[in-house]
Write a protein that holds these residues in place. Structure first.
Motif, PDB file in Angstrom:
ATOM      1  N   UNK A 209       0.859  -1.381  -0.035  1.00 48.19           N
ATOM      2  CA  UNK A 209       0.171   0.011   0.065  1.00 48.19           C
ATOM      3  C   UNK A 209       0.998   1.169  -0.186  1.00 48.19           C
ATOM      4  N   UNK A 210       1.592   1.319   0.735  1.00 47.23           N
ATOM      5  CA  UNK A 210       2.769   2.553   1.178  1.00 47.23           C
ATOM      6  C   UNK A 210       3.558   2.670  -0.263  1.00 47.23           C
ATOM      7  N   UNK A 211       3.894   1.998  -1.166  1.00 45.45           N
ATOM      8  CA  UNK A 211       4.371   1.952  -2.441  1.00 45.45           C
ATOM      9  C   UNK A 211       3.438   2.735  -3.240  1.00 45.45           C
ATOM     10  N   UNK A 212       2.327   2.074  -3.385  1.00 42.04           N
ATOM     11  CA  UNK A 212       1.334   2.463  -4.431  1.00 42.04           C
ATOM     12  C   UNK A 212       0.887   4.108  -3.938  1.00 42.04           C
ATOM     13  N   UNK A 213       0.781   4.316  -2.763  1.00 41.32           N
ATOM     14  CA  UNK A 213       0.382   5.705  -2.281  1.00 41.32           C
ATOM     15  C   UNK A 213       1.513   6.583  -2.499  1.00 41.32           C
ATOM     16  N   UNK A 214       2.838   6.417  -2.369  1.00 39.47           N
ATOM     17  CA  UNK A 214       4.029   7.265  -2.453  1.00 39.47           C
ATOM     18  C   UNK A 214       3.927   7.210  -4.094  1.00 39.47           C
ATOM     19  N   UNK A 215       3.690   6.463  -5.029  1.00 37.59           N
ATOM     20  CA  UNK A 215       4.004   6.760  -6.362  1.00 37.59           C
ATOM     21  C   UNK A 215       2.803   7.715  -6.961  1.00 37.59           C
ATOM     22  N   UNK A 216       1.720   7.477  -6.332  1.00 39.67           N
ATOM     23  CA  UNK A 216       0.650   8.198  -6.736  1.00 39.67           C
ATOM     24  C   UNK A 216       0.704   9.653  -6.225  1.00 39.67           C
ATOM     25  N   UNK A 217       1.385   9.900  -5.081  1.00 34.67           N
ATOM     26  CA  UNK A 217       1.849  11.108  -4.632  1.00 34.67           C
ATOM     27  C   UNK A 217       2.575  12.056  -5.303  1.00 34.67           C
ATOM     28  N   UNK A 218       3.681  10.900  -5.879  1.00 35.86           N
ATOM     29  CA  UNK A 218       4.544  11.584  -6.680  1.00 35.86           C
ATOM     30  C   UNK A 218       3.873  12.107  -8.087  1.00 35.86           C
ATOM     31  N   UNK A 219       3.286  11.270  -8.600  1.00 34.04           N
ATOM     32  CA  UNK A 219       2.413  11.935  -9.919  1.00 34.04           C
ATOM     33  C   UNK A 219       1.524  13.036  -9.645  1.00 34.04           C
ATOM     34  N   UNK A 220       1.132  13.251  -8.362  1.00 31.20           N
ATOM     35  CA  UNK A 220       0.234  14.443  -8.003  1.00 31.20           C
ATOM     36  C   UNK A 220       1.474  15.585  -8.009  1.00 31.20           C
ATOM     37  N   UNK A 221       2.253  15.322  -7.323  1.00 30.33           N
ATOM     38  CA  UNK A 221       3.291  16.465  -7.289  1.00 30.33           C
ATOM     39  C   UNK A 221       3.909  16.976  -8.835  1.00 30.33           C
ATOM     40  N   UNK A 222       4.061  16.054  -9.656  1.00 32.02           N
ATOM     41  CA  UNK A 222       4.541  16.430 -10.904  1.00 32.02           C
ATOM     42  C   UNK A 222       3.508  17.281 -11.760  1.00 32.02           C
ATOM     43  N   UNK A 223       2.247  16.701 -11.590  1.00 25.66           N
ATOM     44  CA  UNK A 223       1.162  17.598 -12.120  1.00 25.66           C
ATOM     45  C   UNK A 223       1.149  18.866 -11.718  1.00 25.66           C
ATOM     46  N   UNK A 224       1.261  19.065 -10.492  1.00 24.57           N
ATOM     47  CA  UNK A 224       1.475  20.572  -9.596  1.00 24.57           C
ATOM     48  C   UNK A 224       2.369  21.407 -10.354  1.00 24.57           C
ATOM     49  N   UNK A 225       3.256  20.695 -10.632  1.00 25.51           N
ATOM     50  CA  UNK A 225       4.840  21.265 -11.033  1.00 25.51           C
ATOM     51  C   UNK A 225       4.630  21.634 -12.641  1.00 25.51           C
ATOM     52  N   UNK A 226       3.590  21.620 -13.026  1.00 25.89           N
ATOM     53  CA  UNK A 226       2.958  21.844 -14.601  1.00 25.89           C
ATOM     54  C   UNK A 226       3.670  21.023 -15.519  1.00 25.89           C
ATOM     55  N   UNK A 227       3.867  19.820 -15.039  1.00 23.33           N
ATOM     56  CA  UNK A 227       4.281  18.954 -16.084  1.00 23.33           C
ATOM     57  C   UNK A 227       3.102  18.063 -16.629  1.00 23.33           C
ATOM     58  N   UNK A 228       1.910  18.461 -16.177  1.00 22.11           N
ATOM     59  CA  UNK A 228       0.801  17.880 -16.764  1.00 22.11           C
ATOM     60  C   UNK A 228      -0.233  18.573 -16.898  1.00 22.11           C
ATOM     61  N   UNK A 229      -1.401  18.230 -16.607  1.00 18.81           N
ATOM     62  CA  UNK A 229      -2.696  19.059 -16.928  1.00 18.81           C
ATOM     63  C   UNK A 229      -2.861  20.381 -16.108  1.00 18.81           C
TER      64      UNK A 229
END
Length: 437
Positions: A209-229
């Motif tokens: 669970x913690x691996x999935x949570x960490x990966x999803x959190x990283x995805x969200x951080x990348x989006x907020x850094x204008x790397x996505x939508x």
């Protein structure tokens, strides 16, 4: 081993690398999930790809190579990562609990429609022939998976469609073998995936669970850094995920430590550094005389090593350090790590002597009080310990420099709630709440 789900061949791994690179190019923010996923070859799947709650991705690789371009196969991977990002498996569990039944077929259609809305908003195309869209089911765009499901369910009941005899399959869905992804039209595909559930753990170990949570959190951080939508549901989702975490940091540290403990070899290892409890033996010589006494090796049970680096600069209070240290000590006890394998290393602008928790008063005293440079603390680990520790936890207010390149051991940073998180992307950082400053 199962005749269905199996490991990818070397050639298939090479093609997967191409698809993953193209997927990362199309949606850079999904990289953490793309590389954390476990990929399984499932010939005869009946669809291009699917993902289960343990981040295992099932691909009919040969069919994808034959029928679709590399770009379209990459789009499949992005589509599957969106199911994980929006936690559609957990939403299905909640729906089953609230409604008392659940049609897996309708849920897949609803989840696919929700994902494809977001993909279109993000400017990512998807082969419409292999996945449900809002237009195909005659509904407005922009709804969530539960909202799509409720409308599809209403229509099915109004038309007296015999779909809900499948509700007994919902238990398989919650077991993790039934997957979400592009439409699974062949009922046999569902059967063989569930029948090979035990084999899947050998083919692709489930993600924690913690691996999935960490990966999803990283995805969200990348989006907020204008790397996505930008604005839209994807942007709003990223803001929600990156908001102060409601997951206690203790769970994250405990997850890493339990995983580290499982990595250690099971059972006992032989060592000559400890004498055997059994009586020494003598070798009988060829002439029948008693030979020299031989000392048998003793046994030792491997245990993980946990290192806690404490930021003892003036900006971190003694109370903060004490609270976090005591919590980590309790986590270590729960995970079966003895005191003499938990070490405290105080760091400010210098590195001080590593002390184990077995030493008296370690948690009540801290050394230092100057500036902070965690590059020194992490660089000192290989010098202080002959073997790399299974986990290093850094307790800090974040106002420090960090190494630019990853270390040979996993690092988790606990950043106080009023601190500034400056950790690099390769370090999993957690905001510590509830610790008074």
């Amino acid at each position: 081993m199962s005749g269905y789900a199996r490991r990818l061949t070397t050639e298939q791994e090479d093609r997967l690398s191409v698809w993953r690179a193209l997927a990362e190019k199309a949606a850079p923010y999904t990289a953490a999930l793309l590389y954390a996923a476990r990929y399984v070859n499932a010939p005869g799947l009946g669809t291009l790809g699917a993902v289960d709650p343990r981040l295992r991705v099932f691909l009919d690789v040969d069919a994808m190579i034959e029928k679709w371009t590399d770009e379209e196969s990459a789009q499949v991977l992005v589509h599957l990562m969106f199911h994980v990002m929006f936690d559609h498996h957990s939403l299905a569990e909640q729906k089953l609990q609230s409604d008392g039944d659940l049609s897996p077929d309708l849920w897949r259609m609803a989840a696919d429609a929700a994902v494809n809305d977001d993909l279109e908003d993000a400017g990512i195309t998807f082969p419409s022939t292999v996945s449900t869209t809002a237009e195909q089911i005659g509904m407005d765009r922009g709804l969530s998976a539960p909202e799509y499901y409720d409308e599809l369910s209403r229509r099915a009941h109004d038309a007296d469609m015999d779909l809900f005899h499948l509700h007994e399959m919902a238990s398989d869905l919650m077991g993790g073998a039934i997957t979400l992804g592009t439409d699974l039209q062949d009922r046999v595909s569902l059967d063989f995936l569930t029948s090979t559930w035990e084999d899947l753990d050998l083919i692709a170990p489930p993600a924690e669970d913690f691996e999935i949570v960490a990966a999803v959190h990283t995805v969200a951080e990348e989006i907020t850094k204008a790397k996505g939508a930008g604005p839209g549901r994807l942007g709003r989702w990223a803001e929600k995920i990156t908001a102060p975490s409601v997951i206690p940091w203790q769970i994250v540290v405990g997850g890493y430590l339990r995983k580290a403990a499982r990595r250690k070899p099971r059972g006992l290892l032989k060592t000559y550094s400890r004498a055997s409890r059994r009586q020494a033996v003598r070798v009988r010589m060829p002439d029948g005389s008693r030979g020299r006494k031989i000392i048998l090796p003793g046994t030792v049970r491997p245990v993980p090593t946990l290192v806690v680096i404490r930021d003892t600069s003036g900006s971190v209070s003694d109370r903060e350090l004490g609270e976090m240290s005591r919590e980590i000590e309790e986590i270590a006890v729960q995970c079966g790590v003895p005191e003499d394998r938990v070490f405290v290393l105080d760091v400010d602008d210098a590195v001080y002597r590593a002390r184990s928790l077995s030493e008296k008063g370690v948690l009540r005293s801290a050394t230092g009080g100057g500036g902070t440079d965690m590059r020194l603390g992490l660089a000192a680990i290989p010098e202080v310990f002959t073997e790399a520790p299974e986990l290093v936890v850094v307790a800090t207010d974040g106002g420090t420099s960090w190494p630019e390149t990853p270390t040979a051991f996993p690092v988790v940073a606990l950043v106080t709630s009023d601190g500034k998180d400056t950790t690099p992307a390769w370090i999993h950082s957690v905001s510590v709440h509830g610790v008074p400053a």
